[in-house]
Design a protein around this motif. Sequence first.
Motif: not given
Length: 127
Positions: A90-105
């Motif tokens: 998310x940080x490197x691509x700017x694609x904040x939608x990737x943050x939806x994966x974070x809670x699963x982790x």
Amino acid sequence: MQDRRWWLGTALSGALVVVAGAFAAHALEGQLTPRLAAAFETGVRYQAWHTLALLAVLAWRGSVCLPGQRLAMGLWAAGIALFSGSLYAMALSGATRLGMITPLGGVLLIGGWLALAAALLRAPSRA
């Protein structure tokens, strides 16, 4: 050597923590918004703590091998990949939608700690 692949993976995770931390401090300095920089740093911090936890359980397994230890390690490894990996991406691509994966982790990381607690509760008291 027992758990050779786990030791190798944990050593590589430790190396990646150092690389990612240095990358954030030098190459990414001033390149990311404060929010994305903080997300990247959070990924590094959580990966570092869970890499240390993996080391501790691996060392413990060398003398006391309990059912459930590998489950805890597997959950932590998957949690690192999804939690820290999604924050890095998310940080490197700017694609904040990737943050939806974070809670699963995060759930996987918590699950690893709970699996470790369960292993301890089921272990004979001398373990």
